[in-house]
Design an enzyme around this catalytic site. Structure first.
Site, PDB file in Angstrom:
ATOM      1  N   ARG A  73      -0.312   2.236 -12.418  1.00 19.71           N
ATOM      2  CA  ARG A  73       1.015   2.425 -12.980  1.00 19.71           C
ATOM      3  C   ARG A  73       1.248   1.413 -14.104  1.00 19.71           C
ATOM      4  O   ARG A  73       0.798   0.274 -14.026  1.00 19.71           O
ATOM      5  CB  ARG A  73       2.091   2.219 -11.901  1.00 19.71           C
ATOM      6  N   TYR A 214      -2.649   9.269 -14.479  1.00 24.64           N
ATOM      7  CA  TYR A 214      -2.958   8.573 -13.225  1.00 24.64           C
ATOM      8  C   TYR A 214      -1.745   8.355 -12.325  1.00 24.64           C
ATOM      9  O   TYR A 214      -0.693   7.902 -12.779  1.00 24.64           O
ATOM     10  CB  TYR A 214      -3.563   7.197 -13.538  1.00 24.64           C
ATOM     11  N   LYS A 223       6.982   8.323  -7.549  1.00 18.53           N
ATOM     12  CA  LYS A 223       7.818   7.161  -7.884  1.00 18.53           C
ATOM     13  C   LYS A 223       8.978   7.566  -8.795  1.00 18.53           C
ATOM     14  O   LYS A 223      10.087   7.044  -8.672  1.00 18.53           O
ATOM     15  CB  LYS A 223       6.968   6.091  -8.565  1.00 18.53           C
ATOM     16  N   HIS A 243      11.374   2.744  -0.832  1.00 15.52           N
ATOM     17  CA  HIS A 243       9.914   2.587  -0.847  1.00 15.52           C
ATOM     18  C   HIS A 243       9.484   2.093   0.538  1.00 15.52           C
ATOM     19  O   HIS A 243       9.115   0.938   0.713  1.00 15.52           O
ATOM     20  CB  HIS A 243       9.569   1.560  -1.935  1.00 15.52           C
ATOM     21  N   SER A 265       3.624  -2.601  -3.206  1.00 20.43           N
ATOM     22  CA  SER A 265       2.414  -1.782  -3.273  1.00 20.43           C
ATOM     23  C   SER A 265       1.182  -2.573  -2.824  1.00 20.43           C
ATOM     24  O   SER A 265       1.025  -3.736  -3.197  1.00 20.43           O
ATOM     25  CB  SER A 265       2.197  -1.306  -4.705  1.00 20.43           C
ATOM     26  N   CYS A 267       0.251  -3.704   0.147  1.00 19.47           N
ATOM     27  CA  CYS A 267       0.466  -4.819   1.086  1.00 19.47           C
ATOM     28  C   CYS A 267       0.339  -4.362   2.539  1.00 19.47           C
ATOM     29  O   CYS A 267       0.885  -5.007   3.436  1.00 19.47           O
ATOM     30  CB  CYS A 267       1.835  -5.444   0.884  1.00 19.47           C
ATOM     31  N   ASP A 290       5.048   5.969   2.509  1.00 17.46           N
ATOM     32  CA  ASP A 290       5.439   5.397   1.217  1.00 17.46           C
ATOM     33  C   ASP A 290       6.908   5.593   0.844  1.00 17.46           C
ATOM     34  O   ASP A 290       7.497   4.707   0.249  1.00 17.46           O
ATOM     35  CB  ASP A 290       4.554   5.977   0.104  1.00 17.46           C
ATOM     36  N   ARG A 389      -8.060   5.303  -5.291  1.00 16.95           N
ATOM     37  CA  ARG A 389      -7.149   5.943  -4.345  1.00 16.95           C
ATOM     38  C   ARG A 389      -7.795   7.098  -3.595  1.00 16.95           C
ATOM     39  O   ARG A 389      -8.756   7.703  -4.068  1.00 16.95           O
ATOM     40  CB  ARG A 389      -5.948   6.502  -5.117  1.00 16.95           C
TER      41      ARG A 389
HETATM   42  C1  OXD Z   1       2.456   2.282  -5.226  1.00 18.47           C
HETATM   43  C2  OXD Z   1       1.940   3.550  -4.684  1.00 18.47           C
HETATM   44  O1  OXD Z   1       1.970   1.804  -6.257  1.00 18.47           O
HETATM   45  O2  OXD Z   1       2.398   3.950  -3.621  1.00 18.47           O
HETATM   46  O3  OXD Z   1       3.383   1.740  -4.605  1.00 18.47           O
HETATM   47  O4  OXD Z   1       1.094   4.180  -5.322  1.00 18.47           O
HETATM   48 MN    MN Z   2       4.114   2.845  -2.968  1.00 17.28          MN
END
Ligand code: OXD
Ligand code: MN
Length: 607
Positions: A73, A214, A223, A243, A265, A267, A290, A389
C-alpha cells in the site's frame, strides 16, 4: 452490451461514462460464477501474470508476481478528498476535490485502451444483511477480479439486491499505462508507479485508484471502501467500521464469547483470529481477520459482522506453528502473490517452517525477464517479498465460526488493542472504563512492518490501527468512539490492550505467543464472566501471574512477571510521547483524552 440488462439505470450510466473516459477495448460484467473465475485465471496464465501451481500439491492455486515497484500500500499517495480539508484531518493527505478530479481524469483518459474493463458488483457483509453495503468496482485488472471473488461476495445475487435503484459505492480502478516501458511487466503486471494515486471522495461515496494493481491500492472493497469510506459513513449513521479481527472463544462449559481486535498491519491479527486452542476444553473459532463492521442492537449489545468473505494474509512467517489454520486455508483455491516458487511447483516463504528446496526461485527472479535482484530493506534479499500475500476463502478455513456469515452478526464481549512493542507495554491489561479504553485505542502504537511501503521497525502511533484507514478527521473519530460511553442502555464491551512482542534483556521475546495467546483470551473471557482476578495498576486492571493459566506452558515465573511488569520511567516516557502525539493531531481531539492522560500521570504518581 448484453451485460447492460443486469444493471440498473444509475449503474449503467456510470459504466458507460467510465468506458468513454477510460476507453477499454471491451466491457464485461463479472457474474461471480466458477466458470467466469476459471476463464479469468486462464487469461492471467496466458498473459504471464499467473503461474499455475502443482495441482497435486496445491489444487486450483496460482502464483502471481507483481512489478517490483508495486508491492505494498502506498500511504503517501492515498488521499481523502473531502470538500473541506479539516474534514480529512491531520492524518490524511488532502487535495481539493475538483482539482484532484481533473488530475485523475487526465490519468484515466484512455488508460484502459487495449484492455477489458470488468464490472464487479460485490457486497461487504452477508448479502442482504442490514449491516452489509454494496459496492461496484470497475477495473481493468483480471487479477483484481479474481482476488475480489475470493475476498467478497460477488456477482449476480448482489445486483439482484441492488434492485432498480439501490445505492452502491462507486470504485474505479485502472492499472494505468506507464510513461516508461517496464519491460515484461507492461504485459504481466501493468502499473504506473510514478503516478499512482488512491483517491477517496467521501461525500460522493466514491473511490478512484490509478497506477497500482496491488492489494489495498487496487482491491478497492477492502481498505478504501470497507474502512476509509465506511468509517466516515459509520460516524454519520452511529455504527463502527473498524480494522479488527473477530474471534469466538468457547469455554469447557460451552459458553461462547466473541472478541474484536485491532492490530496494525502484519502484527498477528490473522494469527489471533485463527488461533489453535492450547487449553483442554477451550475452542477458538474465526469470524474475520481484518475488517469488522459493528452496530449496537436493540438489546444494547454490540454486534459485529466480518465485512469480507476471505483473507488477504501476509505470507512470510505464517507456518503450522504460527497459524495452523491459515496454512490449511491455503491448501487449495488460493492465489499467492510475490512468494517464492519451488521446483516442485509449490510455494515457499521465509518462516514457512521448512528450508527452501534447492532450485527455489525468488519472487522477482522466476518470471522477470531481466532477472535483476532488487535490494529489499538493505538486508540479504529474502526469496519471498516481506509483504507477499495469500488470498484464501473464508469457507476453506477449518476454524471458521458457525456464525461467520450470520447477517445479524455476533455479539462482542471485549475489544482488544495490540501492537508490536519490545518494551513498556505489558502482556495484557483491561481499561478502567469505556473512555479509558478509547484513550488506549487512540494512543495505540507499534513498531512498523512491511505492510506499507517505508521503513520497518520504527515506533509509530497507530490509533485503533486506523491511522492509514480512518476516512475523516481522527479527532472526530475519537469523539465518535467516546460518544457510545454517554449513550443509555448499551452493554459496552470491555476494552483490553495486549502486547505479545515484549523482549527481555537478551533481545528475545518474553511471551511464547501463538496458540498460548489463548491463555490471555481466557483471562479476558473470565473477566467478562466476573470470575477472574484483576489487580488495579496505574495503567489498568492486570492479571497477577496466578490469574494466567500457565498449565503446561513451561514459562518460568520470572519471565511471566517480566511480561507483566510496569516500569514507571518507561511509562513517563510513554506519557510524553502520547502527549506530543495527541497535541499534533489538532484541535478536534476531544479533551476527554487529555483528561485520561492526566489521570494516567496521576496514577503513576510523583516522579
Ligand atoms: C493491511 C492489510 O495492510 O490487511 O492492513 O492488507
Ligand atoms: Mn489490515
Amino acid at each position: 452490451m448484453d451485460y447492460l440488462k443486469f444493471l440498473h439505470a444509475g449503474l449503467a450510466a456510470w459504466v458507460k461514462e467510465t468506458a468513454e473516459l477510460c476507453q477499454p477495448d471491451k466491457v464485461e460484467l463479472f457474474d461471480g460464477e466458477d466458470a467466469s473465475y476459471g476463464r479469468l485465471c486462464a487469461l492471467l496464465i496466458e498473459s504471464g501474470t499467473f503461474r499455475k501451481l502443482s495441482q497435486e500439491l496445491r489444487p486450483n492455486s496460482f502464483l502471481a508476481e507483481s512489478d517490483p515497484a508495486d508491492t505494498a500500500r502506498v500511504e503517501e499517495r492515498t488521499f481523502i478528498c473531502s470538500r473541506e480539508k479539516d474534514e480529512a484531518g491531520p492524518t490524511n493527505n488532502w487535495v481539493e476535490p475538483q482539482t484532484m478530479k481533473a488530475r485523475m481524469k487526465s490519468l484515466f483518459a484512455g488508460s484502459m485502451s487495449g484492455r477489458t474493463m470488468y464490472v464487479v458488483p460485490y457486497s461487504m457483509g452477508p448479502v442482504g444483511s442490514s449491516i452489509a453495503r454494496i459496492g461496484v468496482e470497475l477495473t481493468d485488472s483480471a487479477y483484481v477480479v479474481v482476488n475480489m471473488r475470493a475476498m467478497t461476495r460477488t456477482g449476480l445475487p448482489v445486483l439482484k439486491t441492488l434492485g432498480k435503484s439501490g445505492e452502491f459505492v462507486r470504485c474505479l480502478h485502472s492499472c494505468g499505462h506507464s510513461e516508461k516501458s517496464r519491460g515484461k511487466y507492461d504485459k504481466t503486471w501493468p502499473c504506473d508507479p510514478e503516478r499512482m494515486a488512491i483517491v477517496h471522495f467521501p461525500e460522493e461515496r466514491m473511490v478512484w485508484s490509478y497506477g497500482s494493481g496491488y492489494g489495498g491500492n487496487a482491491l478497492l472493497n477492502k481498505k478504501c471502501f470497507a474502512l476509509r469510506l465506511a468509517s466516515d459513513r459509520a460516524r454519520d449513521e452511529v455504527w463502527l467500521a473498524e480494522h479488527m479481527m473477530i474471534v469466538g472463544v468457547t469455554n469447557p462449559e460451552e459458553k461462547r464469547r466473541y472478541f474484536a481486535g485491532a492490530f496494525p498491519s502484519a502484527c498477528g491479527k490473522t494469527n489471533l483470529a485463527m488461533l489453535q486452542s492450547c487449553l483442554p476444553g477451550w475452542k477458538v473459532e474465526t469470524v474475520g481477520d481484518d475488517i469488522a463492521w459493528m452496530r449496537f442492537g436493540g438489546d444494547g449489545r454490540l454486534y459485529a459482522i466480518n465485512a469480507e468473505a476471505g483473507f488477504f494474509g501476509v505470507a512470510p512467517y505464517t507456518s503450522a506453528k504460527s497459524n495452523f489454520n491459515a496454512m490449511r486455508c491455503m491448501d487449495k483455491d488460493t492465489i499467492f502473490t510475490n512468494v517464492a516458487l519451488t521446483p516442485q511447483g509449490d510455494v515457499w516463504w521465509e518462516g514457512i517452517g521448512w528450508d527452501a528446496p534447492e532450485g527455489t526461485i525468488g519472487w522477482d527472479q522466476g518470471m522477470a525477464a531481466d532477472g535483476q535482484a532488487v535490494p529489499v530493506l538493505g538486508q540479504a534479499k529474502p526469496l519471498a517479498h516481506p509483504n507477499s500475500r495469500f488470498t484464501a476463502r473464508a469457507s476453506n478455513c477449518p476454524s471458521i465460526d458457525a456464525n461467520w456469515d450470520n447477517p445479524t452478526g455476533v455479539p462482542i464481549s471485549g475489544i482488544i488493542f495490540g501492537g508490536r512493542r519490545s518494551t513498556t507495554v505489558p502482556l495484557v491489561y483491561e481499561a478502567r472504563s469505556w473512555s479509558h479504553g478509547v484513550f488506549v485505542g487512540s494512543t495505540l502504537s507499534s513498531e512498523t512492518t512491511a505492510a506499507a511501503a517505508g521503513q520497518v521497525g520504527k515506533l509509530r502511533r497507530d490509533p485503533f490501527a486506523m491511522l492509514p484507514f480512518c476516512g475523516y478527521n481522527i479527532g472526530d473519530y475519537f469523539a465518535h468512539w467516546l460518544s457510545f460511553g454517554n449513550m443509555q442502555g448499551l452493554q459496552l464491551p470491555r476494552i483490553y490492550q495486549v502486547n505479545w512482542f515484549r523482549k527481555g534483556e537478551d533481545g528475545k521475546f518474553l511471551w511464547p505467543g501463538y496458540s498460548n495467546n489463548l491463555r490471555v483470551l481466557k483471562w479476558m473471557f473470565e473477566r467478562c464472566e466476573g470470575s477472574a482476578g484483576g489487580v488495579d495498576t496505574p495503567v489498568g486492571f492486570m492479571p497477577s501471574p496466578g490469574d494466567i493459566d500457565t498449565e503446561g506452558l513451561g514459562l518460568s515465573p520470572e519471565k511471566l512477571e517480566k511480561c507483566l511488569e510496569i516500569h514507571k520511567e518507561d511509562w513517563m516516557t510513554e506519557v510524553a510521547l502520547i502527549r506530543t502525539f495527541l497535541l499534533g493531531l489538532g484541535d478536534r481531539v476531544p479533551n476527554r483524552l487529555f483528561k485520561e492522560l492526566a489521570y494516567l500521570v496521576e496514577r503513576l504518581g510523583p516522579r
